[in-house]
Design an enzyme around this catalytic site. Structure first.
Site, short mmCIF file in Angstrom:
data_model
loop_
_atom_site.label_atom_id
_atom_site.label_comp_id
_atom_site.label_asym_id
_atom_site.label_seq_id
_atom_site.Cartn_x
_atom_site.Cartn_y
_atom_site.Cartn_z
N ASN A 11 0.88 -1.18 0.00
CA ASN A 11 0.00 0.00 0.00
C ASN A 11 0.91 1.22 0.00
OD1 ASN A 11 -1.78 2.05 0.44
ND2 ASN A 11 -2.38 1.41 2.51
N TRP A 12 1.01 1.84 -1.17
CA TRP A 12 1.92 2.99 -1.30
C TRP A 12 1.33 4.26 -0.69
CZ3 TRP A 12 3.98 2.42 -7.05
CH2 TRP A 12 4.90 1.37 -7.10
N LYS A 13 0.06 4.21 -0.30
CA LYS A 13 -0.59 5.41 0.24
C LYS A 13 -0.40 6.57 -0.74
CE LYS A 13 -0.15 3.33 4.73
NZ LYS A 13 -0.07 3.46 6.18
N HIS A 97 -9.47 1.14 4.67
CA HIS A 97 -8.19 1.36 5.38
C HIS A 97 -8.43 2.32 6.54
CE1 HIS A 97 -4.12 2.60 6.28
NE2 HIS A 97 -3.74 1.48 5.72
N GLU A 99 -6.82 4.76 7.57
CA GLU A 99 -6.64 6.18 7.25
C GLU A 99 -7.88 6.76 6.58
OE1 GLU A 99 -2.88 5.59 5.29
OE2 GLU A 99 -2.02 5.10 7.24
N GLU A 169 -5.12 -4.60 10.68
CA GLU A 169 -4.12 -3.55 10.85
C GLU A 169 -4.42 -2.78 12.14
OE1 GLU A 169 -2.17 -2.55 6.80
OE2 GLU A 169 -3.83 -1.19 7.11
N GLY A 175 2.72 2.75 10.74
CA GLY A 175 3.66 3.85 10.57
C GLY A 175 4.36 4.28 11.85
N SER A 215 3.65 -1.70 10.34
CA SER A 215 5.09 -1.74 10.54
C SER A 215 5.72 -3.08 10.20
CB SER A 215 5.46 -1.31 11.97
OG SER A 215 5.06 0.03 12.20
P1 13P Z 1 3.15 0.75 7.66
O1 13P Z 1 3.69 -0.54 7.08
O2 13P Z 1 3.85 1.96 7.13
O3 13P Z 1 3.05 0.71 9.15
O4 13P Z 1 1.64 0.88 7.11
C1 13P Z 1 0.78 -0.18 7.25
C2 13P Z 1 -0.43 0.09 6.45
O5 13P Z 1 -1.21 0.97 6.77
C3 13P Z 1 -0.65 -0.71 5.24
O6 13P Z 1 -1.92 -0.52 4.73
#
Ligand code: 13P
Length: 251
Positions: A11-13, A97, A99, A169, A175, A215
């Site tokens: 997931n590159w966000k 997600h 976020e 998650e 993060g 993470s």
């Molecule tokens: P990180 O791997 O940066 O903690 O992010 C996890 C995530 O939100 C994947 O969708």
């Protein structure tokens, strides 16, 4: 050994332009080209999908969206639909997600509508669930996971459900560099799988892939993935670099 094929998704966000995406793909494909044990998926921002699809054509790497809306087309400024993702070459889509839940008003109800639409159009949905730190500290992890899973899956017919993937998650691990221990993740996955069994039946639950996200790094991927209950990973930060993401795929 579980019969569930592991799925490792990036997931590159909101990172990378189309040219940066192409550079990633050029570096990444040779590192994973013989890998068939896992399903490998890259989920770039919408504007990069065409570049990633072009770069991965004919390879073992699939492409997914990070979100979509449930309508097929119409006056919905700023939104992207399932048929549009399919037309661009996507096979997967991340839904719900944390976020999107935290910053963009996503709810269990909208996740559910999106899930119905994704299944209708034969996209493989990766439905995200997970508790906030405050919820874990208040002893509400199980309650939150049960609610998100049950409401997310509401009204889904069991005969359409076999492609659904769930990603656990924990929000406090995203993060932050804090990972759930493999045992904590496995316990959460078990709670989710039992709810899937109540919602969709035991057979679907036993076949459903439940990924861990939060993470995940090359250093901890192996220990997480060796848990019987963990069927892959959804990776944020460590998926932005082709070398670190390939190490996770090759755990
Ligand atoms: P990180 O791997 O940066 O903690 O992010 C996890 C995530 O939100 C994947 O969708």
């Amino acid at each position: 050994m579980s019969a569930r094929k592991p799925l490792i998704a990036a997931n590159w966000k909101m990172y990378k332009t189309p040219s940066q995406s192409s550079e990633f793909v050029t570096a990444f494909l040779p590192l994973v080209q013989d890998r068939t044990r896992d399903e490998i998926v890259l989920c770039p921002p919408f504007v990069d999908i065409s570049a990633v699809v072009a770069g991965t054509r004919g390879s073992n790497v699939h492409v997914g969206g990070q979100n979509m809306v449930w309508q097929e087309e119409g006056a919905f400024t700023g939104e992207i639909s399932a048929p549009m993702l399919i037309a661009c070459g996507c096979t997967h889509v991340i839904l719900g997600h944390s976020e999107r839940r935290q910053f963009f008003g996503e709810t269990d109800e909208t996740v559910n509508k999106k899930l119905h639409a994704a299944l209708k159009h034969k996209l493989t949905p990766i439905v995200c669930v997970g508790e906030l730190l405050a919820e874990r500290e208040a002893g509400k992890t199980e309650e939150v996971l049960l609610r998100q899973t049950a409401k997310g899956l509401a009204g889904i017919a069991a005969d359409l459900a076999h492609s659904i993937v769930i990603a656990y998650e924990p929000v406090w691990a995203i993060g932050t560099g804090k990972t759930a221990t493999p045992e904590m993740a496995a316990e959460a996955h078990h709670i989710i799988r039992e709810q899937v069994a109540r919602s969709l039946g035991r057979e679907i639950a036993d076949g459903m892939r439940i990924l861990y996200g939060g993470s995940v790094k090359p250093e901890n991927a192996g220990a997480l993935m060796r848990q019987e209950e963990i069927d892959g990973a959804l990776v944020g930060g460590a998926s932005l670099d082709p070398h670190s993401f390939s190490k996770i795929v090759l755990y």
